[in-house]
Design a protein around this motif. Structure first.
Motif, PDB file in Angstrom:
ATOM      1  N   VAL A   3       0.813  -1.210   0.000  1.00 16.88           N
ATOM      2  CA  VAL A   3       0.000   0.000   0.000  1.00 16.88           C
ATOM      3  C   VAL A   3       0.851   1.266   0.000  1.00 16.88           C
ATOM      4  CG1 VAL A   3      -0.218   0.040   2.523  1.00 16.88           C
ATOM      5  CG2 VAL A   3      -1.974   1.123   1.105  1.00 16.88           C
ATOM      6  N   VAL A   7       0.523   3.883  -3.134  1.00 11.34           N
ATOM      7  CA  VAL A   7       0.043   5.244  -2.892  1.00 11.34           C
ATOM      8  C   VAL A   7       1.068   6.274  -3.350  1.00 11.34           C
ATOM      9  CG1 VAL A   7      -0.469   6.913  -1.068  1.00 11.34           C
ATOM     10  CG2 VAL A   7      -1.554   4.670  -1.050  1.00 11.34           C
ATOM     11  N   LYS A  76      -3.702   3.527   3.869  1.00 15.94           N
ATOM     12  CA  LYS A  76      -4.935   2.814   3.526  1.00 15.94           C
ATOM     13  C   LYS A  76      -6.067   3.787   3.197  1.00 15.94           C
ATOM     14  CE  LYS A  76      -4.211  -1.528   6.026  1.00 15.94           C
ATOM     15  NZ  LYS A  76      -4.713  -2.419   7.104  1.00 15.94           N
ATOM     16  N   ALA A  79      -5.493   5.093  -0.277  1.00 16.48           N
ATOM     17  CA  ALA A  79      -5.802   4.054  -1.257  1.00 16.48           C
ATOM     18  C   ALA A  79      -7.306   3.899  -1.429  1.00 16.48           C
ATOM     19  CB  ALA A  79      -5.179   2.733  -0.821  1.00 16.48           C
ATOM     20  N   ILE A  84      -7.146   3.103  -5.180  1.00 14.40           N
ATOM     21  CA  ILE A  84      -5.873   2.491  -5.581  1.00 14.40           C
ATOM     22  C   ILE A  84      -5.820   1.059  -5.059  1.00 14.40           C
ATOM     23  CG2 ILE A  84      -3.361   2.628  -5.361  1.00 14.40           C
ATOM     24  CD1 ILE A  84      -3.737   5.644  -4.873  1.00 14.40           C
ATOM     25  N   SER A  85      -5.504   0.126  -5.926  1.00 10.08           N
ATOM     26  CA  SER A  85      -5.401  -1.277  -5.519  1.00 10.08           C
ATOM     27  C   SER A  85      -3.969  -1.585  -5.093  1.00 10.08           C
ATOM     28  CB  SER A  85      -5.814  -2.202  -6.666  1.00 10.08           C
ATOM     29  OG  SER A  85      -4.979  -1.999  -7.791  1.00 10.08           O
ATOM     30  N   TYR A  86      -3.831  -2.548  -4.190  1.00  6.63           N
ATOM     31  CA  TYR A  86      -2.511  -2.938  -3.695  1.00  6.63           C
ATOM     32  C   TYR A  86      -2.594  -4.339  -3.115  1.00  6.63           C
ATOM     33  CZ  TYR A  86      -4.557  -1.767   0.847  1.00  6.63           C
ATOM     34  OH  TYR A  86      -5.369  -1.717   1.946  1.00  6.63           O
TER      35      TYR A  86
END
Length: 241
Positions: A3, A7, A76, A79, A84-86
């Motif tokens: 993450v 980011v 987090k 994101a 935003i994916s992680y």
């Protein structure tokens, strides 16, 4: 990609500031939220820096400080807010590795505390044996535990004094030289507690005093108790003189 990496690669501090309601002027500055700022003094771009209070950092630092949350929570939040994916598992793995890693100083402190705790338990056990197994008549054969107490109690007390009052080098030498012996003593004390018949280790301290039984009272700050003992002895010696 975890993450933090996701980011930082996807969002600038300026984008985050605008998203959370800050107006960026033509010079790329905003009113600093971290001090009483009347004129825009915080420059926001990929990172941020306030020329008024000195606050500085990346986009995650900005959001964490803005909302009073941890860096992980800040990352987090970004994101989630920016979609935003992680890889969430990579964060957990990284945190586990960090948690498992201990500095040399931490490892040494744990080793020193263990040596002191075990030697202290053994010292109070010897004091107990010295009273409990003392011969009742002059010609009586000495019990092995009474003999052990006579032979070892002064030496163990000497080691404990070094661990409390000695220099760092002296303490380290004790930890290194007696590490293996302490492991054996710890096992032996545990076996004695289990095998001792009649009553528990805490209840069978007898004339040696329940409060002096190493493990029975837990000893929340055993080194402080040892220092107090030494102080009381010095005071007694002065009065006696």
């Amino acid at each position: 990609m975890n993450v933090f990496e996701a980011v930082k690669q996807s969002i600038t501090t300026r984008q985050a500031a605008e998203f959370y309601g800050f107006r960026v002027n033509r010079t790329g500055k905003i009113i600093c939220p971290f001090h009483s700022d009347k004129n825009p003094s915080m420059k926001v771009d990929n990172r941020f820096h306030c020329f008024g209070c000195g606050a500085d950092g990346d986009v995650i630092d900005f959001v964490s400080k803005l909302y009073g949350i941890s860096s992980l929570e800040g990352a987090k939040k970004l994101a989630l807010d920016f979609g935003i994916s992680y890889d969430s598992k990579s964060v957990i793995r990284k945190l586990k590795v960090i948690k498992q890693q201990k500095s040399d100083a931490q490892k040494y402190a744990e080793a020193e505390n263990r040596v002191f705790r075990v030697l202290s338990d053994y010292y109070y056990l010897l004091k107990r044996w010295k009273v409990q197994y003392a011969p009742c008549i002059e010609d009586e054969n000495w019990h092995p535990r009474f003999t052990e107490a006579l032979h070892r109690i002064s030496h163990i007390e000497y080691l404990l004094d070094i661990l409390v009052f000695g220099s760092a080098e002296e303490k380290a030498l004790i930890v290194m030289e007696y590490g293996k012996e302490v492991a054996v003593l710890e096992q032996r004390i545990s076996e004695f507690i289990i095998s001792d018949t009649g009553s528990s280790y805490a209840d069978s301290c007898g004339d040696a005093g329940v409060q002096e039984c190493g493990r029975s009272q837990g000893k929340p700050d055993i080194k402080r108790e040892w220092q107090r003992k030494e102080h009381d002895q010095e005071l007694f010696d002065r009065i006696a003189i």
